[in-house]
Design a protein around this motif. Structure first.
Motif, PDB file in Angstrom:
ATOM      1  N   PRO A  51      31.486  -0.540 -14.151  1.00  0.00           N
ATOM      2  CA  PRO A  51      31.549  -0.479 -15.614  1.00  0.00           C
ATOM      3  C   PRO A  51      31.473  -1.856 -16.284  1.00  0.00           C
ATOM      4  O   PRO A  51      31.014  -1.958 -17.411  1.00  0.00           O
ATOM      5  N   TYR A  52      31.889  -2.895 -15.580  1.00  0.00           N
ATOM      6  CA  TYR A  52      31.800  -4.232 -16.167  1.00  0.00           C
ATOM      7  C   TYR A  52      30.353  -4.683 -16.399  1.00  0.00           C
ATOM      8  O   TYR A  52      30.096  -5.606 -17.157  1.00  0.00           O
ATOM      9  N   ASN A  53      29.425  -4.043 -15.694  1.00  0.00           N
ATOM     10  CA  ASN A  53      28.032  -4.514 -15.764  1.00  0.00           C
ATOM     11  C   ASN A  53      27.138  -3.629 -16.615  1.00  0.00           C
ATOM     12  O   ASN A  53      25.917  -3.754 -16.560  1.00  0.00           O
ATOM     13  N   ARG A  54      27.737  -2.734 -17.399  1.00  0.00           N
ATOM     14  CA  ARG A  54      26.932  -1.774 -18.155  1.00  0.00           C
ATOM     15  C   ARG A  54      25.868  -2.431 -19.021  1.00  0.00           C
ATOM     16  O   ARG A  54      24.752  -1.968 -19.110  1.00  0.00           O
ATOM     17  N   ARG A  55      26.227  -3.526 -19.635  1.00  0.00           N
ATOM     18  CA  ARG A  55      25.257  -4.156 -20.551  1.00  0.00           C
ATOM     19  C   ARG A  55      24.060  -4.761 -19.802  1.00  0.00           C
ATOM     20  O   ARG A  55      23.066  -5.118 -20.402  1.00  0.00           O
ATOM     21  N   ASN A  56      24.182  -4.864 -18.481  1.00  0.00           N
ATOM     22  CA  ASN A  56      23.071  -5.416 -17.692  1.00  0.00           C
ATOM     23  C   ASN A  56      22.307  -4.331 -16.943  1.00  0.00           C
ATOM     24  O   ASN A  56      21.579  -4.621 -16.001  1.00  0.00           O
ATOM     25  N   ALA A  57      22.498  -3.058 -17.360  1.00  0.00           N
ATOM     26  CA  ALA A  57      21.890  -1.960 -16.599  1.00  0.00           C
ATOM     27  C   ALA A  57      20.366  -2.063 -16.623  1.00  0.00           C
ATOM     28  O   ALA A  57      19.765  -2.396 -17.626  1.00  0.00           O
ATOM     29  N   GLU A  58      19.785  -1.763 -15.478  1.00  0.00           N
ATOM     30  CA  GLU A  58      18.332  -1.838 -15.325  1.00  0.00           C
ATOM     31  C   GLU A  58      17.814  -0.437 -15.035  1.00  0.00           C
ATOM     32  O   GLU A  58      18.465   0.323 -14.340  1.00  0.00           O
ATOM     33  N   GLY A  59      16.631  -0.095 -15.528  1.00  0.00           N
ATOM     34  CA  GLY A  59      16.068   1.241 -15.302  1.00  0.00           C
ATOM     35  C   GLY A  59      15.648   1.457 -13.855  1.00  0.00           C
ATOM     36  O   GLY A  59      15.671   0.529 -13.047  1.00  0.00           O
ATOM     37  N   GLU A  60      15.262   2.676 -13.542  1.00  0.00           N
ATOM     38  CA  GLU A  60      14.786   3.040 -12.198  1.00  0.00           C
ATOM     39  C   GLU A  60      13.529   2.235 -11.844  1.00  0.00           C
ATOM     40  O   GLU A  60      12.644   2.058 -12.676  1.00  0.00           O
ATOM     41  N   ALA A  61      13.453   1.781 -10.610  1.00  0.00           N
ATOM     42  CA  ALA A  61      12.246   1.069 -10.189  1.00  0.00           C
ATOM     43  C   ALA A  61      11.146   2.081  -9.881  1.00  0.00           C
ATOM     44  O   ALA A  61      11.418   3.194  -9.459  1.00  0.00           O
ATOM     45  N   ASP A  62       9.920   1.681 -10.082  1.00  0.00           N
ATOM     46  CA  ASP A  62       8.775   2.550  -9.846  1.00  0.00           C
ATOM     47  C   ASP A  62       8.277   2.338  -8.408  1.00  0.00           C
ATOM     48  O   ASP A  62       8.060   1.204  -7.972  1.00  0.00           O
ATOM     49  N   ALA A  63       8.087   3.441  -7.657  1.00  0.00           N
ATOM     50  CA  ALA A  63       7.743   3.327  -6.232  1.00  0.00           C
ATOM     51  C   ALA A  63       6.415   2.602  -6.018  1.00  0.00           C
ATOM     52  O   ALA A  63       6.273   1.822  -5.059  1.00  0.00           O
ATOM     53  N   LEU A  64       5.449   2.819  -6.911  1.00  0.00           N
ATOM     54  CA  LEU A  64       4.149   2.154  -6.719  1.00  0.00           C
ATOM     55  C   LEU A  64       4.281   0.644  -6.952  1.00  0.00           C
ATOM     56  O   LEU A  64       3.664  -0.155  -6.234  1.00  0.00           O
ATOM     57  N   ALA A  65       5.102   0.278  -7.937  1.00  0.00           N
ATOM     58  CA  ALA A  65       5.315  -1.155  -8.189  1.00  0.00           C
ATOM     59  C   ALA A  65       6.048  -1.778  -6.992  1.00  0.00           C
ATOM     60  O   ALA A  65       5.728  -2.892  -6.557  1.00  0.00           O
ATOM     61  N   GLN A  66       7.005  -1.039  -6.439  1.00  0.00           N
ATOM     62  CA  GLN A  66       7.732  -1.565  -5.272  1.00  0.00           C
ATOM     63  C   GLN A  66       6.796  -1.726  -4.075  1.00  0.00           C
ATOM     64  O   GLN A  66       6.870  -2.696  -3.332  1.00  0.00           O
TER      65      GLN A  66
ATOM     66  N   GLY B 151       6.370  10.392  -2.085  1.00  0.00           N
ATOM     67  CA  GLY B 151       5.644  10.422  -3.356  1.00  0.00           C
ATOM     68  C   GLY B 151       4.298   9.722  -3.286  1.00  0.00           C
ATOM     69  O   GLY B 151       3.718   9.559  -2.206  1.00  0.00           O
ATOM     70  N   PRO B 152       3.809   9.263  -4.440  1.00  0.00           N
ATOM     71  CA  PRO B 152       2.461   8.696  -4.515  1.00  0.00           C
ATOM     72  C   PRO B 152       2.276   7.403  -3.718  1.00  0.00           C
ATOM     73  O   PRO B 152       1.142   7.026  -3.403  1.00  0.00           O
ATOM     74  N   ALA B 153       3.379   6.744  -3.384  1.00  0.00           N
ATOM     75  CA  ALA B 153       3.254   5.480  -2.643  1.00  0.00           C
ATOM     76  C   ALA B 153       3.065   5.719  -1.147  1.00  0.00           C
ATOM     77  O   ALA B 153       2.696   4.803  -0.406  1.00  0.00           O
ATOM     78  N   ALA B 154       3.322   6.955  -0.690  1.00  0.00           N
ATOM     79  CA  ALA B 154       3.375   7.211   0.758  1.00  0.00           C
ATOM     80  C   ALA B 154       2.058   6.932   1.492  1.00  0.00           C
ATOM     81  O   ALA B 154       2.079   6.252   2.532  1.00  0.00           O
ATOM     82  N   PRO B 155       0.900   7.419   1.005  1.00  0.00           N
ATOM     83  CA  PRO B 155      -0.324   7.218   1.811  1.00  0.00           C
ATOM     84  C   PRO B 155      -0.599   5.749   2.116  1.00  0.00           C
ATOM     85  O   PRO B 155      -0.876   5.391   3.257  1.00  0.00           O
ATOM     86  N   ARG B 156      -0.502   4.904   1.093  1.00  0.00           N
ATOM     87  CA  ARG B 156      -0.799   3.484   1.337  1.00  0.00           C
ATOM     88  C   ARG B 156       0.289   2.849   2.199  1.00  0.00           C
ATOM     89  O   ARG B 156       0.013   1.998   3.057  1.00  0.00           O
ATOM     90  N   ALA B 157       1.529   3.267   1.996  1.00  0.00           N
ATOM     91  CA  ALA B 157       2.623   2.707   2.808  1.00  0.00           C
ATOM     92  C   ALA B 157       2.410   3.068   4.279  1.00  0.00           C
ATOM     93  O   ALA B 157       2.599   2.229   5.169  1.00  0.00           O
ATOM     94  N   LEU B 158       1.981   4.299   4.536  1.00  0.00           N
ATOM     95  CA  LEU B 158       1.734   4.728   5.926  1.00  0.00           C
ATOM     96  C   LEU B 158       0.616   3.895   6.548  1.00  0.00           C
ATOM     97  O   LEU B 158       0.729   3.427   7.688  1.00  0.00           O
ATOM     98  N   SER B 159      -0.447   3.669   5.778  1.00  0.00           N
ATOM     99  CA  SER B 159      -1.559   2.926   6.387  1.00  0.00           C
ATOM    100  C   SER B 159      -1.165   1.454   6.582  1.00  0.00           C
ATOM    101  O   SER B 159      -1.532   0.834   7.582  1.00  0.00           O
TER     102      SER B 159
END
Ligand code: SF4
Ligand code: SF4
Length: 342
Positions: free
Chosen positions: A243-258, A304-312
């Protein structure tokens, strides 16, 4: 709270100018309480080869071992939380996306000039084995110990890096906060830690902590590789739920960007990778630890959508000359193929 007059007041003004927060002053003492805690945790096996302040407790629990004649310790924190929002790479913990400790050290050095100009000796200590820096900061009332083993300060939570100036100046100490811990009855981080690494009394079991395991050389244990999620360095989970870090909350990361970030690490040559991440602790300055972690993280991208490229991508690494990378890739391939079928 530091008064506006004297050298202490000048320290407070300079700290504000430097963007430092939670400035506090405590007397230099031998921290026998911390030495006892370190010994207890070491004996219980919680250290798992970690060096840091465990390496030489006689030194790290005594400011005078770093500066003979030390009389005071000035503690301050630099908040990286907001400045790290949205910064890539998101697969790296937020404090490590930039050289947060380097920035802190420079600011502390400029703060220390206030004392040097008055003829005092100073030693700046930050991210070093030389001092258990939370203890003087808590003693001076700068912030609290937290159950996730971190240090928290009012208004900025635990997304801060902390450092100290040990000095021979006899400064007026700031008042302690009255309690050493800031968590009250909250247990959010204990429940959120995916490996159950957070133990009672603010101890973290390094054998189960993803953050430490990602820094160790060799093969990752299978349960860590599975629980680490899409991370290459550090783990912010027990901070994100705090709870101390609420003001620094970051949104969900996108799998393709990761996926892009992980692929970038894997195609970068070792020398360039080391240069880019020169501020990170890497055992033996071996950047293959980052590649190992990137390969393990690929296995956690899900179906998800990142899987095919991650597998290769993974299949090109199973024949690596580096056996740790080859085995990590093979294990991730199996994990990702399994989750792609689900
Ligand atoms: S850094 Fe991650 S693994 Fe370590 S204690 Fe926090 S949540 Fe658990
Ligand atoms: S999540 Fe709760 S228990 Fe954990 S460090 Fe934050 S305040 Fe303390």
């Amino acid at each position: 709270m530091i008064g506006s007059g004297g050298i202490e007041g000048e320290l407070a003004r300079r700290a504000r100018r430097e963007g430092l927060v939670a400035l506090s002053i405590s007397r230099s003492r031998v921290y026998r309480n911390v030495a006892a805690v370190l010994a207890r945790r070491d004996a219980a096996g919680l250290r798992d080869g970690m060096q840091f302040t465990y390496r030489n407790p006689a030194r790290s629990t005594d400011p005078a071992a770093t500066l003979p004649g030390a009389r005071s310790v000035v503690s301050a924190a630099w908040p990286y939380g907001r400045s790290s929002l949205g910064q890539t790479p998101s697969v790296i913990a937020r404090y490590a996306r930039r050289d947060s400790y380097g920035e802190l050290r420079e600011r502390l050095a400029r703060l220390g000039e206030v004392l040097e100009e008055a003829g005092h000796i100073v030693r700046v200590v930050a991210d070093s084995n030389a001092l258990v820096d939370k203890e003087p900061a808590v003693r001076g009332g700068g912030g609290w110990y937290l159950k996730n083993s971190l240090y928290g300060v009012p208004a900025h939570g635990s997304m801060v890096v902390i450092g100290s100036i040990i000095t021979d100046a006899a400064l007026t100490p700031t008042r302690p906060r009255g309690r050493m811990t800031g968590c009250g009855s909250c247990t959010a981080c204990i429940g959120a830690c995916p490996t159950g690494a957070i133990l009672p009394e603010g101890a973290v079991d390094a054998r189960r902590c993803i953050s430490w395991q990602l820094q160790k050389p060799g093969l990752l244990n299978a349960d860590i590789a599975e629980a680490m999620g899409v991370r290459v360095y550090g783990c912010d989970i027990c901070q994100e739920v705090c709870p101390y870090n609420r003001r620094n909350a970051e949104g969900e990361a996108d799998a393709l960007a990761q996926l892009e970030e992980l692929a970038g690490i894997l195609r970068t040559g070792d020398a360039e990778l080391l240069g880019h991440y020169s501020h990170l602790y890497l055992p033996g300055r071996d950047p293959s630890v980052l590649k190992r972690n990137a390969l393990a993280a690929l296995g956690n991208l899900g179906g998800g959508p990142a899987a095919p490229r991650a597998l290769s991508l993974l299949s090109t690494w199973v024949d690596s000359d580096n056996p740790v990378l080859a085995v990590t890739a093979a294990r991730s391939l199996e994990r990702l193929a399994g989750s792609s079928k689900e």
